[in-house]
Scaffold this motif. Sequence first.
Motif, PDB file in Angstrom:
ATOM      1  N   SER A   6      31.488  52.291  -8.410  1.00  0.00           N
ATOM      2  CA  SER A   6      30.259  53.206  -8.528  1.00  0.00           C
ATOM      3  C   SER A   6      30.774  54.381  -7.929  1.00  0.00           C
ATOM      4  CB  SER A   6      28.827  52.790  -7.613  1.00  0.00           C
ATOM      5  OG  SER A   6      28.162  53.757  -7.767  1.00  0.00           O
ATOM      6  N   GLU A   7      30.457  55.643  -8.391  1.00  0.00           N
ATOM      7  CA  GLU A   7      30.890  57.191  -8.173  1.00  0.00           C
ATOM      8  C   GLU A   7      29.915  57.233  -6.965  1.00  0.00           C
ATOM      9  OE1 GLU A   7      30.796  59.737 -11.241  1.00  0.00           O
ATOM     10  OE2 GLU A   7      32.685  58.774 -12.160  1.00  0.00           O
ATOM     11  N   LEU A   8      28.825  56.655  -6.596  1.00  0.00           N
ATOM     12  CA  LEU A   8      27.833  56.993  -5.631  1.00  0.00           C
ATOM     13  C   LEU A   8      28.159  56.158  -4.144  1.00  0.00           C
ATOM     14  CD1 LEU A   8      24.524  56.849  -7.952  1.00  0.00           C
ATOM     15  CD2 LEU A   8      25.945  58.861  -7.349  1.00  0.00           C
ATOM     16  N   ARG A   9      29.151  55.497  -4.287  1.00  0.00           N
ATOM     17  CA  ARG A   9      29.347  55.178  -2.849  1.00  0.00           C
ATOM     18  C   ARG A   9      29.703  56.070  -1.926  1.00  0.00           C
ATOM     19  NH1 ARG A   9      31.784  49.395  -2.974  1.00  0.00           N
ATOM     20  NH2 ARG A   9      33.484  50.134  -1.443  1.00  0.00           N
ATOM     21  N   HIS A  10      29.286  55.534  -0.777  1.00  0.00           N
ATOM     22  CA  HIS A  10      29.648  56.436   0.429  1.00  0.00           C
ATOM     23  C   HIS A  10      31.220  56.339   0.815  1.00  0.00           C
ATOM     24  CE1 HIS A  10      29.706  58.544   4.227  1.00  0.00           C
ATOM     25  NE2 HIS A  10      28.352  58.884   4.204  1.00  0.00           N
ATOM     26  N   PRO A  11      32.125  57.256   0.771  1.00  0.00           N
ATOM     27  CA  PRO A  11      33.436  57.137   1.091  1.00  0.00           C
ATOM     28  C   PRO A  11      33.718  56.657   2.468  1.00  0.00           C
ATOM     29  CG  PRO A  11      32.888  59.439   0.950  1.00  0.00           C
ATOM     30  CD  PRO A  11      31.655  58.963   0.389  1.00  0.00           C
ATOM     31  N   LYS A  12      32.762  56.816   3.594  1.00  0.00           N
ATOM     32  CA  LYS A  12      33.099  56.484   4.767  1.00  0.00           C
ATOM     33  C   LYS A  12      32.766  55.339   5.402  1.00  0.00           C
ATOM     34  CE  LYS A  12      34.013  61.425   6.182  1.00  0.00           C
ATOM     35  NZ  LYS A  12      33.590  62.674   7.031  1.00  0.00           N
ATOM     36  N   ILE A  13      31.950  54.777   4.727  1.00  0.00           N
ATOM     37  CA  ILE A  13      31.142  53.409   5.177  1.00  0.00           C
ATOM     38  C   ILE A  13      32.379  52.345   4.974  1.00  0.00           C
ATOM     39  CG2 ILE A  13      29.867  51.319   4.470  1.00  0.00           C
ATOM     40  CD1 ILE A  13      28.094  53.252   3.250  1.00  0.00           C
ATOM     41  N   PRO A  14      32.925  51.599   6.037  1.00  0.00           N
ATOM     42  CA  PRO A  14      33.901  51.005   6.366  1.00  0.00           C
ATOM     43  C   PRO A  14      33.796  49.697   5.261  1.00  0.00           C
ATOM     44  CG  PRO A  14      32.883  50.824   8.229  1.00  0.00           C
ATOM     45  CD  PRO A  14      32.203  52.002   7.545  1.00  0.00           C
ATOM     46  N   TRP A  15      34.956  49.070   4.711  1.00  0.00           N
ATOM     47  CA  TRP A  15      34.767  47.929   4.027  1.00  0.00           C
ATOM     48  C   TRP A  15      33.999  46.708   4.611  1.00  0.00           C
ATOM     49  CZ3 TRP A  15      36.924  43.133   4.881  1.00  0.00           C
ATOM     50  CH2 TRP A  15      37.895  43.236   5.840  1.00  0.00           C
ATOM     51  N   TRP A  16      34.255  46.483   5.961  1.00  0.00           N
ATOM     52  CA  TRP A  16      33.789  45.564   6.941  1.00  0.00           C
ATOM     53  C   TRP A  16      32.310  45.480   6.923  1.00  0.00           C
ATOM     54  CZ3 TRP A  16      31.600  47.048  11.277  1.00  0.00           C
ATOM     55  CH2 TRP A  16      32.312  48.147  11.810  1.00  0.00           C
ATOM     56  N   MET A  17      31.591  46.728   6.721  1.00  0.00           N
ATOM     57  CA  MET A  17      30.161  46.888   6.995  1.00  0.00           C
ATOM     58  C   MET A  17      29.602  46.490   5.415  1.00  0.00           C
ATOM     59  SD  MET A  17      28.661  47.428   9.578  1.00  0.00           S
ATOM     60  CE  MET A  17      27.119  47.708   9.011  1.00  0.00           C
ATOM     61  N   ARG A  18      30.397  46.688   4.354  1.00  0.00           N
ATOM     62  CA  ARG A  18      29.739  46.300   3.216  1.00  0.00           C
ATOM     63  C   ARG A  18      29.925  44.998   2.789  1.00  0.00           C
ATOM     64  NH1 ARG A  18      29.333  50.498  -0.195  1.00  0.00           N
ATOM     65  NH2 ARG A  18      30.143  52.571   0.435  1.00  0.00           N
TER      66      ARG A  18
END
Length: 531
Positions: free
Chosen positions: A339-351
């Motif tokens: 998705s192009e709407l993903r926040h780029p700075k949210i770390p992968w481990w939080m996702r």
Amino acid sequence: MVAMKPRIVIIGAGMAGLVAANKLYKAISSKELFDLCIVEGGTRIGGRIQTSEFCGNRIEMGATWIHGIGGSPIHKIAQDINSLESDQPWECMDGFPEEHPLTVFEGGLELDPSIVEPISNLYKKLMDFAQGKLIEENDNNGEVDYVGIATKALKMCTRNEKEQENISIGSFLRRGLDTYWIEKKGPEGNCNRKSIEEAIFGINENTERTYTSAASVLPEGLIQLGKKVVKIEWQPEGIQIQSSEIENLNGTKPVKLHFEDGSIMETDHVIVTVSLGVLKAGIQENSGMFDPPLPSFKTQAISRLGFGVVDKLFLQLDQANNSYENFPFLQMAFHQPNSELRHPKIPWWMRRTASLFPIYKNSSVLLSWFAGEEALELESLKDEEIINGVTTTISSFMSNSKPREEIEDSEKCSNRYVNSVEKVTNGFKFTRVLKSGWGTNPLFMGSYSYVAVGSSGDDFDLMAKPLPSLTGEDFASTKFSPPPLQILFAGEATHRTHYSTTHGAYFSGVREANRLLKHYNCVGFSGVLHH
């Protein structure tokens, strides 16, 4: 000449070890019959049960839930020591949240229960089917044919029966969601409903990945803390003992325990209650934990079974103002990787987590669960890195500011499904962090066992099998065979039906204590090895 008492050493002061010791100690005549002790490598008892304190709150770093009430020994213990009630609610004791948690789509869109609940129910039904609980007669009365969806999903995953045995549960679940969309003729509405439903499904997947005081009567000195066992010497079946050696064996015990501090302890029996993670490390070629190495049936069972990691993250909100009292039970629905709407700075481990919520209503302490790779990543991070990652994530879900494209997209959706979270203000600040570290703790190396692809319930039975593995008749017919029941195994990973649970560990401790009591025909022995 006075006969020496048989010595029983229990490795590990977790639930299984403490229960086994308690059973042996309390058995009639056992005080005169056995020389009993527990050796624990750590500085505390409890194993994967660890009650701690954080910001004035009592919390659980490890085992948290009592699975079932009827017939549960853990529930009975909790009742007896008044742990089920408290003037202070502590962690999750007040039943918070209320009827519905707050589910928010990444970017700040609140999702109405009318869109969340159908997908969550689909996930639950698919899991029920995978576990053999979904029965066609009981589940085809509603609008959705869950059995039909699950059956089609299973066929999509497999081409023959052999492949079906090794199917990935994750693959099956995703096929189930695809089939659901086909059956429902695809997500309805003008907005990207599919992305939203996929994110809700992901919440359930992340949640599922994280779910998988008996010492009071023991006398002082029976438990030795800080005694880490590094090698277990034993005498396996099949060895040939020369007649000239028999005299030298008189008065010696068949098992030698070597400790990290250089000391050695001889014993007739050792009950090994260490975690499956420690056993997996112990059977590696260069480990030397068992000398000679364990037989192949045991090492293969240890290798096949899975051992997962689950960690808990506690964060304290700044109490300078009362904004923390407004923090909801937050479920986070993330955008998919493409998705192009993903926040780029949210770390992968939080996702890879599903929720963040107060440990009780209006508490300033929040809790989130992590499993697998993200749990290990969490353990490696500094507190500042964790706070920054959580803060960035929360700002995306609970901020009034949203990208214009998301606002316009949300306005195309019916309010029945999606609402903007304008009632929640930004500005939450975290001041302290506490995390568990089960994956990197050398005394545990993980959290719980599970049936991995390629393993089965039979492996738990093999885990529980004592060594040497000869029967009593075998020993009686072989004059110079080594003594029986040298190494016994207990712990949640040795229980076929209650693995990964505290009560499974409890039952396994009772089972191995009963095995020894029966072996010595101890007066007052009760119960059989059905546990």
